[in-house]
Design a protein around this motif. Sequence first.
Motif, PDB file in Angstrom:
ATOM      1  N   MET A  98      52.677  14.979  68.370  1.00 39.16           N
ATOM      2  CA  MET A  98      52.347  15.522  69.684  1.00 39.16           C
ATOM      3  C   MET A  98      52.207  17.037  69.624  1.00 39.16           C
ATOM      4  SD  MET A  98      54.612  13.309  72.371  1.00 39.16           S
ATOM      5  CE  MET A  98      54.771  11.525  72.221  1.00 39.16           C
ATOM      6  N   THR A  99      51.589  17.574  70.673  1.00 42.55           N
ATOM      7  CA  THR A  99      51.423  19.009  70.827  1.00 42.55           C
ATOM      8  C   THR A  99      52.091  19.434  72.125  1.00 42.55           C
ATOM      9  OG1 THR A  99      49.302  18.988  69.668  1.00 42.55           O
ATOM     10  CG2 THR A  99      49.759  20.896  71.047  1.00 42.55           C
ATOM     11  N   GLY A 100      52.842  20.509  72.075  1.00 39.31           N
ATOM     12  CA  GLY A 100      53.435  21.042  73.288  1.00 39.31           C
ATOM     13  C   GLY A 100      52.473  22.010  73.952  1.00 39.31           C
ATOM     14  N   LEU A 101      52.268  21.847  75.254  1.00 40.53           N
ATOM     15  CA  LEU A 101      51.399  22.730  76.009  1.00 40.53           C
ATOM     16  C   LEU A 101      52.236  23.510  77.020  1.00 40.53           C
ATOM     17  CD1 LEU A 101      48.363  20.382  76.759  1.00 40.53           C
ATOM     18  CD2 LEU A 101      48.573  22.097  74.939  1.00 40.53           C
ATOM     19  N   HIS A 102      52.049  24.829  77.033  1.00 43.61           N
ATOM     20  CA  HIS A 102      52.754  25.691  77.981  1.00 43.61           C
ATOM     21  C   HIS A 102      51.996  25.631  79.304  1.00 43.61           C
ATOM     22  CE1 HIS A 102      54.553  29.915  78.904  1.00 43.61           C
ATOM     23  NE2 HIS A 102      55.148  28.949  79.552  1.00 43.61           N
ATOM     24  N   CYS A 103      52.408  24.739  80.189  1.00 41.20           N
ATOM     25  CA  CYS A 103      51.680  24.546  81.442  1.00 41.20           C
ATOM     26  C   CYS A 103      52.560  23.785  82.424  1.00 41.20           C
ATOM     27  CB  CYS A 103      50.379  23.776  81.208  1.00 41.20           C
ATOM     28  SG  CYS A 103      50.609  22.052  80.695  1.00 41.20           S
ATOM     29  N   ALA A 104      52.148  23.803  83.682  1.00 41.05           N
ATOM     30  CA  ALA A 104      52.707  22.900  84.678  1.00 41.05           C
ATOM     31  C   ALA A 104      51.784  21.697  84.778  1.00 41.05           C
ATOM     32  CB  ALA A 104      52.833  23.602  86.024  1.00 41.05           C
ATOM     33  N   ALA A 105      52.312  20.582  85.261  1.00 42.44           N
ATOM     34  CA  ALA A 105      51.509  19.368  85.395  1.00 42.44           C
ATOM     35  C   ALA A 105      52.057  18.527  86.527  1.00 42.44           C
ATOM     36  CB  ALA A 105      51.500  18.570  84.089  1.00 42.44           C
ATOM     37  N   VAL A 106      51.172  18.046  87.398  1.00 43.43           N
ATOM     38  CA  VAL A 106      51.562  17.175  88.502  1.00 43.43           C
ATOM     39  C   VAL A 106      50.631  15.966  88.522  1.00 43.43           C
ATOM     40  CG1 VAL A 106      52.518  19.040  89.890  1.00 43.43           C
ATOM     41  CG2 VAL A 106      50.111  18.432  90.146  1.00 43.43           C
ATOM     42  N   GLU A 107      51.138  14.853  89.027  1.00 44.54           N
ATOM     43  CA  GLU A 107      50.352  13.627  89.082  1.00 44.54           C
ATOM     44  C   GLU A 107      49.659  13.515  90.432  1.00 44.54           C
ATOM     45  OE1 GLU A 107      50.846   8.761  88.624  1.00 44.54           O
ATOM     46  OE2 GLU A 107      52.603  10.074  88.487  1.00 44.54           O
ATOM     47  N   VAL A 108      48.344  13.391  90.396  1.00 42.85           N
ATOM     48  CA  VAL A 108      47.537  13.204  91.603  1.00 42.85           C
ATOM     49  C   VAL A 108      46.588  12.041  91.351  1.00 42.85           C
ATOM     50  CG1 VAL A 108      45.909  14.237  93.228  1.00 42.85           C
ATOM     51  CG2 VAL A 108      47.664  15.668  92.153  1.00 42.85           C
ATOM     52  N   ALA A 139      55.772  18.431  84.695  1.00 40.04           N
ATOM     53  CA  ALA A 139      56.250  19.618  83.980  1.00 40.04           C
ATOM     54  C   ALA A 139      56.025  20.831  84.870  1.00 40.04           C
ATOM     55  CB  ALA A 139      55.506  19.797  82.658  1.00 40.04           C
ATOM     56  N   ASP A 140      56.903  21.806  84.746  1.00 35.52           N
ATOM     57  CA  ASP A 140      56.637  23.099  85.379  1.00 35.52           C
ATOM     58  C   ASP A 140      56.509  24.193  84.328  1.00 35.52           C
ATOM     59  OD1 ASP A 140      59.428  23.382  84.718  1.00 35.52           O
ATOM     60  OD2 ASP A 140      59.569  24.947  86.246  1.00 35.52           O
ATOM     61  N   ASP A 141      56.705  23.819  83.045  1.00 39.69           N
ATOM     62  CA  ASP A 141      56.603  24.825  81.987  1.00 39.69           C
ATOM     63  C   ASP A 141      56.088  24.253  80.675  1.00 39.69           C
ATOM     64  OD1 ASP A 141      57.033  27.585  81.188  1.00 39.69           O
ATOM     65  OD2 ASP A 141      58.632  26.817  79.905  1.00 39.69           O
ATOM     66  N   VAL A 142      56.539  23.061  80.274  1.00 39.74           N
ATOM     67  CA  VAL A 142      56.131  22.475  78.988  1.00 39.74           C
ATOM     68  C   VAL A 142      55.784  21.007  79.192  1.00 39.74           C
ATOM     69  CG1 VAL A 142      56.815  21.908  76.633  1.00 39.74           C
ATOM     70  CG2 VAL A 142      57.561  24.058  77.647  1.00 39.74           C
ATOM     71  N   LEU A 143      54.584  20.632  78.734  1.00 35.12           N
ATOM     72  CA  LEU A 143      54.128  19.250  78.757  1.00 35.12           C
ATOM     73  C   LEU A 143      53.776  18.849  77.331  1.00 35.12           C
ATOM     74  CD1 LEU A 143      53.132  16.828  80.670  1.00 35.12           C
ATOM     75  CD2 LEU A 143      50.841  17.772  80.270  1.00 35.12           C
ATOM     76  N   MET A 144      54.154  17.645  76.940  1.00 41.41           N
ATOM     77  CA  MET A 144      53.794  17.141  75.625  1.00 41.41           C
ATOM     78  C   MET A 144      52.454  16.407  75.710  1.00 41.41           C
ATOM     79  SD  MET A 144      56.342  18.289  73.976  1.00 41.41           S
ATOM     80  CE  MET A 144      56.055  17.556  72.352  1.00 41.41           C
ATOM     81  N   LEU A 145      51.575  16.654  74.739  1.00 42.70           N
ATOM     82  CA  LEU A 145      50.278  15.991  74.671  1.00 42.70           C
ATOM     83  C   LEU A 145      50.326  14.976  73.548  1.00 42.70           C
ATOM     84  CD1 LEU A 145      47.331  16.039  75.785  1.00 42.70           C
ATOM     85  CD2 LEU A 145      46.783  17.540  73.862  1.00 42.70           C
ATOM     86  N   THR A 146      50.107  13.701  73.870  1.00 47.43           N
ATOM     87  CA  THR A 146      50.190  12.646  72.879  1.00 47.43           C
ATOM     88  C   THR A 146      48.947  12.640  71.995  1.00 47.43           C
ATOM     89  OG1 THR A 146      49.136  10.967  74.257  1.00 47.43           O
ATOM     90  CG2 THR A 146      51.514  11.266  74.519  1.00 47.43           C
TER      91      THR A 146
END
Length: 398
Positions: A98-108, A139-146
């Motif tokens: 996986m790759t860690g992304l420095h970002c916020a993420a919300v489900e819509v 996530a509000d700071d780190v999201l993992m990318l599969t």
Amino acid sequence: MGRLIQTLQPEGLGVSMRLENAPRLAEALQAAMPGWPLDRWPASAAPYRALAAWWEEGCYYQAVPAREGPRRLPGIATATCSLIADLIPEALKALPSMTGLHCAAVEVQGRLVLFPATHRAGKSLLSAAFAAAGYRVFADDVLMLTADGQGMALGLAPRLRLPLPPSLPSGLARFIVDHDDVSDRRYHYLALDDGRLAGHGVTRPIGAIVMLDRLPGTPAASLTRLSPGDGLLRLLGQSLAGEEHDPSRLLERLLPMMHNLPCGLLRYDDPMAAVERVVAGLDEAPVAAPHPQPAPAPRGSQSPAESPDTAWRRLPFSAEYALGEECFLVDVGGGVHRLSAVAGGIWRLLGIEPLTSAEVAALLAERFPDVERSRLGRDVASLFEDLAVAGLVAPADP
């Protein structure tokens, strides 16, 4: 007086947290990581190496490798934040695919909207606004990318910086106060239920990328569509994969999900209005945006690119990828370069044979008859200079 030692083991990691005389910190960590299971181990039975923290004389401290003294952590939320921050590199090690992304993420609508990191642009506050509106935060700071391009939550509660902006809408301010979990003078962790915070390991496909531009005093939130290339560059820049990651491999992972992926620039002041604008914007048809021109490369007193009769050839490079009409190049040193549709066409022509800027300008004049020849010549010379500085082209041998 005896020592109280507690060991917390985050699921899936080869490192634990060893806490000495800090029972409140143990509770705070569990509250700030509600979606990430933590096992408790007796101090004598803990099977992993540990991040060590302790309470001493009215303050928390944390041992830091290769540092002469411990890190002083004056508040409980600050201490919680420090320990969680040190868990992120461990998660990257434990999940090499996986790759860690420095970002916020919300489900819509079943997909994730990513907000890549921008300094003090309000990612966490915007995440809180989405939670207040009933959406689930990944996530509000780190999201993992599969490996297959989905976003995976770590199960960490949003962390807000204090003090909160005085202009915050009253409804959002009340939501934050009513959902206080762990806080001190610097940070405030939100207490969110399962419906508003994704648990550790939960995945969703990526649905859109939105860059943030928070401008105090902005009368209304606006969402401007950008090209997928803007989103790709931002994600590449926010990768937490570490120094050993290969940009070419990362591009290969990101490109499949970037095709036709909506990207936008959100300008806002009111976070709740921003939520409404983003949700409404996902249903709107994409509008093409012009590709911004790069800043001109520094020039010396004389450059080969200034001569229209200098022929240019391509130099060896690692990889080339197309995204829409744009082109991304990976040079032999691992650097990533973005070419517009026109620049990418010139690059492909150079792959056939060396060309002078005068020859390229003549070809462009046929394609763009309304543009002055002198301007075309200057633009082509500037492109060759930029490519030369990047180590992608060089004057051809006589």
